[in-house]
Scaffold this motif. Structure first.
Motif, mmCIF file in Angstrom:
data_model
loop_
_atom_site.group_PDB
_atom_site.id
_atom_site.type_symbol
_atom_site.label_atom_id
_atom_site.label_comp_id
_atom_site.label_asym_id
_atom_site.label_seq_id
_atom_site.Cartn_x
_atom_site.Cartn_y
_atom_site.Cartn_z
ATOM 1 N N GLU A 54 0.857 -1.192 0.000
ATOM 2 C CA GLU A 54 0.000 0.000 0.000
ATOM 3 C C GLU A 54 0.885 1.231 0.000
ATOM 4 O OE1 GLU A 54 -3.388 0.159 2.466
ATOM 5 O OE2 GLU A 54 -3.684 -2.014 2.421
ATOM 6 N N PHE A 55 0.436 2.246 -0.720
ATOM 7 C CA PHE A 55 1.249 3.447 -0.898
ATOM 8 C C PHE A 55 0.714 4.610 -0.088
ATOM 9 C CE2 PHE A 55 2.368 0.674 -4.225
ATOM 10 C CZ PHE A 55 3.713 0.909 -4.404
ATOM 11 N N PRO A 56 1.639 5.478 0.347
ATOM 12 C CA PRO A 56 1.225 6.644 1.125
ATOM 13 C C PRO A 56 0.390 7.603 0.267
ATOM 14 C CG PRO A 56 3.641 6.471 0.999
ATOM 15 C CD PRO A 56 3.069 5.421 0.123
ATOM 16 N N GLU A 57 -0.317 8.456 0.953
ATOM 17 C CA GLU A 57 -1.098 9.482 0.270
ATOM 18 C C GLU A 57 -0.172 10.297 -0.637
ATOM 19 O OE1 GLU A 57 -3.877 12.938 1.926
ATOM 20 O OE2 GLU A 57 -4.044 11.030 3.035
ATOM 21 N N ASN A 58 -0.632 10.635 -1.808
ATOM 22 C CA ASN A 58 0.107 11.431 -2.794
ATOM 23 C C ASN A 58 1.285 10.701 -3.421
ATOM 24 O OD1 ASN A 58 -1.615 13.664 -2.320
ATOM 25 N ND2 ASN A 58 -0.369 14.219 -0.542
ATOM 26 N N LYS A 59 1.385 9.373 -3.253
ATOM 27 C CA LYS A 59 2.416 8.579 -3.914
ATOM 28 C C LYS A 59 1.756 7.330 -4.498
ATOM 29 C CE LYS A 59 6.282 10.037 -1.007
ATOM 30 N NZ LYS A 59 7.337 9.624 -0.073
#
Length: 161
Positions: A54-59
């Motif tokens: 899972e990717f961080p917000e804005n990435k």
């Protein structure tokens, strides 16, 4: 004695796979803003986490595979691809590989569905992953390891050469 000195002078040292993993994890921990993304470190080994990344917000996953990564004095490129344990020589299964390029290829496998997409994004991953080496024999080994890594992942994904 002189030969050993020349090897150290030229930064020719063996880095164990577990140490490559720890250092690669530090890079990813910083980018993701959390720990235990690809695996959990255990004493001189690691336990692979199998959940989809899972990717961080804005990435996004596309941002990750496009990140420029460089291994200086790469030798056989153990920080980039981990086809085998650098201490024992035993092969490392594809899901358990810890190289920076291995991680990009895992993410591509988790996020694309077609062969054309896989080829497009794996090419991007390779184009953004670099190794520098001044010794020709080491450079050849690094190139071979990257080439065979591509073949490994391709065959794993599409069950053919």
């Amino acid at each position: 004695m002189k030969k050993k000195f020349l090897h150290k002078k030229n930064a020719e040292v063996l880095t164990p796979s577990w140490l490559c993993n720890i250092q690669n994890n530090l890079i990813d921990n910083r980018w993701f803003g959390r720990t235990n993304i690809f695996n959990k470190e255990s004493e001189k080994t690691w336990i692979t986490l199998t959940e989809k990344i899972e990717f961080p917000e804005n990435k996004t996953w596309k941002d990750y595979i496009s990140l420029n990564r460089l291994e200086i004095c790469c030798g056989e490129a153990p920080y980039l691809v981990s086809r085998y344990d650098s201490v024992t020589g035993k092969p490392i299964a594809i899901p358990d590989r810890i190289g920076l390029l291995d991680r990009k290829l895992r993410i591509i496998n988790e996020n694309v569905s077609s062969k054309a997409e896989w080829e497009k994004y794996s090419t991007k991953a390779f184009k953004s992953t670099y190794g520098y080496e001044k010794k020709g024999t080491n450079l050849l080994l690094a190139r071979l390891n990257l080439f065979f890594t591509y073949i490994d992942y391709y065959m794993e994904r599409f069950s053919k050469m």
